[in-house]
Design an enzyme around this catalytic site. Structure first.
Site, mmCIF file in Angstrom:
data_model
loop_
_atom_site.group_PDB
_atom_site.id
_atom_site.type_symbol
_atom_site.label_atom_id
_atom_site.label_comp_id
_atom_site.label_asym_id
_atom_site.label_seq_id
_atom_site.Cartn_x
_atom_site.Cartn_y
_atom_site.Cartn_z
ATOM 1 N N LYS A 22 0.846 -1.202 0.000
ATOM 2 C CA LYS A 22 0.000 0.000 0.000
ATOM 3 C C LYS A 22 0.879 1.249 0.000
ATOM 4 O O LYS A 22 0.667 2.179 -0.778
ATOM 5 C CB LYS A 22 -0.888 0.007 1.234
ATOM 6 C CG LYS A 22 -1.511 1.355 1.572
ATOM 7 C CD LYS A 22 -2.397 1.329 2.805
ATOM 8 C CE LYS A 22 -1.677 1.535 4.087
ATOM 9 N NZ LYS A 22 -1.415 2.923 4.479
ATOM 10 N N ASN A 23 1.903 1.266 0.868
ATOM 11 C CA ASN A 23 2.686 2.488 1.050
ATOM 12 C C ASN A 23 3.712 2.726 -0.044
ATOM 13 O O ASN A 23 4.396 3.750 -0.038
ATOM 14 C CB ASN A 23 3.336 2.496 2.439
ATOM 15 C CG ASN A 23 2.286 2.659 3.532
ATOM 16 O OD1 ASN A 23 1.121 2.945 3.250
ATOM 17 N ND2 ASN A 23 2.695 2.447 4.764
ATOM 18 N N ARG A 101 -4.645 10.754 4.187
ATOM 19 C CA ARG A 101 -3.544 11.708 4.354
ATOM 20 C C ARG A 101 -2.533 11.640 3.215
ATOM 21 O O ARG A 101 -1.920 12.636 2.860
ATOM 22 C CB ARG A 101 -2.814 11.445 5.676
ATOM 23 C CG ARG A 101 -3.629 11.523 6.916
ATOM 24 C CD ARG A 101 -2.744 11.457 8.104
ATOM 25 N NE ARG A 101 -1.868 12.618 8.111
ATOM 26 C CZ ARG A 101 -0.655 12.652 7.580
ATOM 27 N NH1 ARG A 101 -0.180 11.576 6.990
ATOM 28 N NH2 ARG A 101 0.072 13.743 7.620
ATOM 29 N N CYS A 125 -4.565 12.442 12.503
ATOM 30 C CA CYS A 125 -5.333 11.200 12.549
ATOM 31 C C CYS A 125 -5.156 10.630 13.954
ATOM 32 O O CYS A 125 -4.526 11.240 14.815
ATOM 33 C CB CYS A 125 -4.844 10.222 11.483
ATOM 34 S SG CYS A 125 -3.269 9.495 11.891
ATOM 35 N N ARG A 130 0.431 14.562 12.743
ATOM 36 C CA ARG A 130 0.848 14.306 11.357
ATOM 37 C C ARG A 130 1.028 15.612 10.546
ATOM 38 O O ARG A 130 0.391 15.827 9.526
ATOM 39 C CB ARG A 130 -0.153 13.396 10.645
ATOM 40 C CG ARG A 130 -0.571 12.148 11.371
ATOM 41 C CD ARG A 130 0.496 11.078 11.488
ATOM 42 N NE ARG A 130 0.912 10.498 10.240
ATOM 43 C CZ ARG A 130 0.314 9.462 9.640
ATOM 44 N NH1 ARG A 130 -0.777 8.979 10.170
ATOM 45 N NH2 ARG A 130 0.795 8.973 8.518
ATOM 46 N N PRO A 131 1.828 16.555 11.001
ATOM 47 C CA PRO A 131 2.022 17.797 10.240
ATOM 48 C C PRO A 131 2.719 17.529 8.897
ATOM 49 O O PRO A 131 3.273 16.443 8.697
ATOM 50 C CB PRO A 131 2.901 18.623 11.160
ATOM 51 C CG PRO A 131 3.590 17.650 12.030
ATOM 52 C CD PRO A 131 2.664 16.494 12.202
ATOM 53 N N VAL A 132 2.672 18.511 8.014
ATOM 54 C CA VAL A 132 3.365 18.385 6.722
ATOM 55 C C VAL A 132 4.364 19.525 6.540
ATOM 56 O O VAL A 132 4.763 19.843 5.413
ATOM 57 C CB VAL A 132 2.371 18.343 5.540
ATOM 58 C CG1 VAL A 132 1.564 17.051 5.563
ATOM 59 C CG2 VAL A 132 1.460 19.565 5.535
ATOM 60 N N ASP A 133 4.780 20.127 7.637
ATOM 61 C CA ASP A 133 5.686 21.284 7.565
ATOM 62 C C ASP A 133 6.984 20.968 6.829
ATOM 63 O O ASP A 133 7.513 21.811 6.095
ATOM 64 C CB ASP A 133 5.992 21.806 8.970
ATOM 65 C CG ASP A 133 6.516 20.713 9.899
ATOM 66 O OD1 ASP A 133 5.991 19.574 9.850
ATOM 67 O OD2 ASP A 133 7.479 20.959 10.632
ATOM 68 N N ASP A 315 5.049 0.648 12.009
ATOM 69 C CA ASP A 315 3.821 0.012 11.519
ATOM 70 C C ASP A 315 3.698 -1.435 11.949
ATOM 71 O O ASP A 315 2.673 -2.065 11.679
ATOM 72 C CB ASP A 315 3.745 0.087 9.987
ATOM 73 C CG ASP A 315 3.529 1.507 9.517
ATOM 74 O OD1 ASP A 315 3.648 1.756 8.315
ATOM 75 O OD2 ASP A 315 3.262 2.377 10.372
ATOM 76 N N ILE A 337 8.346 7.170 16.741
ATOM 77 C CA ILE A 337 7.967 7.856 15.499
ATOM 78 C C ILE A 337 6.703 8.695 15.680
ATOM 79 O O ILE A 337 6.652 9.856 15.301
ATOM 80 C CB ILE A 337 7.753 6.836 14.341
ATOM 81 C CG1 ILE A 337 8.965 5.924 14.174
ATOM 82 C CG2 ILE A 337 7.388 7.567 13.050
ATOM 83 C CD1 ILE A 337 10.236 6.624 13.699
ATOM 84 N N ARG A 408 -8.444 -0.582 4.786
ATOM 85 C CA ARG A 408 -7.543 0.390 4.168
ATOM 86 C C ARG A 408 -6.183 -0.230 3.888
ATOM 87 O O ARG A 408 -5.437 0.253 3.043
ATOM 88 C CB ARG A 408 -7.350 1.591 5.105
ATOM 89 C CG ARG A 408 -8.617 2.354 5.380
ATOM 90 C CD ARG A 408 -8.331 3.643 6.088
ATOM 91 N NE ARG A 408 -7.315 4.420 5.371
ATOM 92 C CZ ARG A 408 -6.925 5.618 5.754
ATOM 93 N NH1 ARG A 408 -7.445 6.169 6.831
ATOM 94 N NH2 ARG A 408 -6.018 6.290 5.083
#
Ligand code: EPZ
Length: 429
Positions: A22-23, A101, A125, A130-133, A315, A337, A408
């Site tokens: 998936k990833n 996301r 989530c 879960r920032p995207v900075d 994970d 993490i 998912r």
């Protein structure tokens, strides 16, 4: 909402076919935006997130042809042809982004090819904010102008992205993927230092090279990319899902069974295999996969700490915690993490596990003889599957609610497990 009902206590025996990752599939699908020609991806898993990404790309104007299974028959994943020839929009709407996301991964490709992109901020989530900075700072290092407005990232590069050097302040899988894709079309040389090294990034880099990108340092923490004017058509098969591999390997060990994982690659899960071996599993490589069993020795408690690849993957933390809950002895599990990735703990405790969490970062697990089946609640993808694993080993019946989380990330989960003797079924409400 669907529920999964498990009657535990059956050692699993048989074979499980591993699906595409998936990833890896999600960034690979986003990569089609970098070219006006068709990217053909095979071995795509049948997952909700893949469908969501396909929906998002189609909204942007990507033409997607789904060609059923690959030639080698039923087990292989789907084959998608994705053409970025007629992109009609560079805006990824909130309604889709909030459901997945990973939608943020269209930002880099859209900006690199069209000089603009408007992508909803994904929001947090269950496992963290879960920032995207880092994604945004990295794109600015390539000359992008970034604004945040109304919950959207508005990115512009009217004269195109320019190559530059960016040192990631912390290891980020998604930010590395976004920057890597953007850099393939940026003018000049880009150096991405302290890049993530997950196998999914290597898979993406290999696909980009097949599309004509110039990338050095693949698999290392420093990626050097020479920008090119355009990328072309390519065909790429998605690598096997290492988290699915680790999950089913753990299912064999927690039930005291013996499974062959077909299509699995042991090299993708070295840290997990090390822990499972220390816990008492026997692992043997076979043609096109490996065999894992624990039929005659007791489970031992093993300490573990999550780290970026090649360390122990976050994970897999919930799944190994379920295993440690029935080991002989104690296990200290540290999550480095994400800030809130122990939500499976109270649910495992409802099944009789003895687990104490300290300062949200570490959990001490003291193994018990047996878990007892119970009604449990899933909160995120990997927490859900850890409850399934616990249910497989527990005495009595376990009902896992909110299984949409599972859909998912795990293709045909009940079929794969029941095919090896598990008493597991999905109950539709
Ligand atoms: C990817 O998420 C995976 N998702 C996650 O898998 C996985 O847990 C994670 O990598 C770590 O391996 C996909 O590939 C679709 P990160 P990603 O950026 O890219 C912080 C699953 O179950 N960070 O490596 O979002 C972040 O908050 C999912 O399949 C920033 O602070 O993870 C986290 O603490 C769950 N700013 C840490 O870095 C940023 O801009 C690592 O996140 C980006 C990240």
């Amino acid at each position: 909402m669907d529920r999964i009902v498990i009657r535990g206590g059956v050692p699993l025996h048989g074979e499980i076919q591993i699906s595409g990752a998936k990833n890896a599939a999600l960034p690979l699908m986003a990569a089609c935006l970098l070219s006006e020609e068709t990217l053909t991806l095979s071995n795509l898993p049948h997952l909700a997130d893949i469908s969501t990404m396909a929906h998002l790309l189609a909204d942007l104007g990507v033409e997607i042809s789904m060609n059923g299974h690959a030639p080698n028959g039923g087990h292989a994943g789907r084959v998608f042809g994705l053409s970025g020839k007629n992109i009609s929009s560079t805006t990824a709407d909130y309604d889709l982004v909030r459901t997945m996301r990973a939608s943020i991964l269209v930002l880099g490709p859209l900006l690199a090819r069209f000089g603009e992109a408007k992508v909803s901020l994904p929001g947090g989530c269950a496992i963290g904010t879960r920032p995207v900075d880092i994604h945004l700072k990295g794109l600015e290092a390539l000359g992008a102008e970034i604004e945040l407005e109304g919950g959207y990232v508005i990115a512009r590069a009217p004269d195109g992205l320019k190559g530059g050097r960016y040192l990631f302040p912390m290891v980020s899988v998604g930010a590395t993927e976004n920057l890597l894709m953007a850099a393939t079309l940026a003018e000049g040389e880009t150096v991405l230092a302290n890049s993530a090294r997950e196998p999914e990034i290597t898979d993406l880099a290999n696909c980009l090279v097949a599309m004509g990108a110039k990338i050095e340092g693949i698999g290392s923490d420093t990626l050097t990319i020479q920008g090119v004017p355009a990328l072309h058509a390519a065909e790429h098969s998605v690598l096997p899902d290492r988290i699915e591999i680790g999950t089913y390997a753990t299912a064999a060990v927690i039930t005291g069974g013996d499974l062959k994982l077909v299509g699995a690659r042991l090299d993708l899960i070295e840290a997990v295999a090390e822990i499972l071996g220390s816990a008492g599993a026997t692992i043997q490589e076979i043609d096109n996969g490996f065999r894992i069993s624990r039929t005659d020795c007791e489970l031992k408690g093993v300490d573990m700490i999550t780290e970026p690849y090649p360390g122990f993957p976050t994970d897999m933390q919930a799944q190994l915690m379920a295993l440690m809950a029935v080991a002989n002895g104690a296990s200290l599990i540290t999550e480095t993490i994400f800030e809130n990735r122990f939500m499976h703990v109270p649910e495992l405790c409802r099944m009789g596990a003895n687990i104490n969490v300290h300062h949200q970062a570490s959990a001490i697990v003291r193994g018990v003889e047996k878990l007892s089946g119970a009604q449990v609640m899933a909160t995120d993808l990997r927490a859900s599957v850890s409850l399934v694993l616990a249910g497989l080993a527990a005495e009595g019946e376990t009902v896992v609610n909110r299984v949409y989380h599972l859909d998912r990330g795990y293709e045909h989960l009940e079929a794969k497990l029941s095919g090896c003797g598990a008493r597991i079924e999905r109950v539709k409400d």
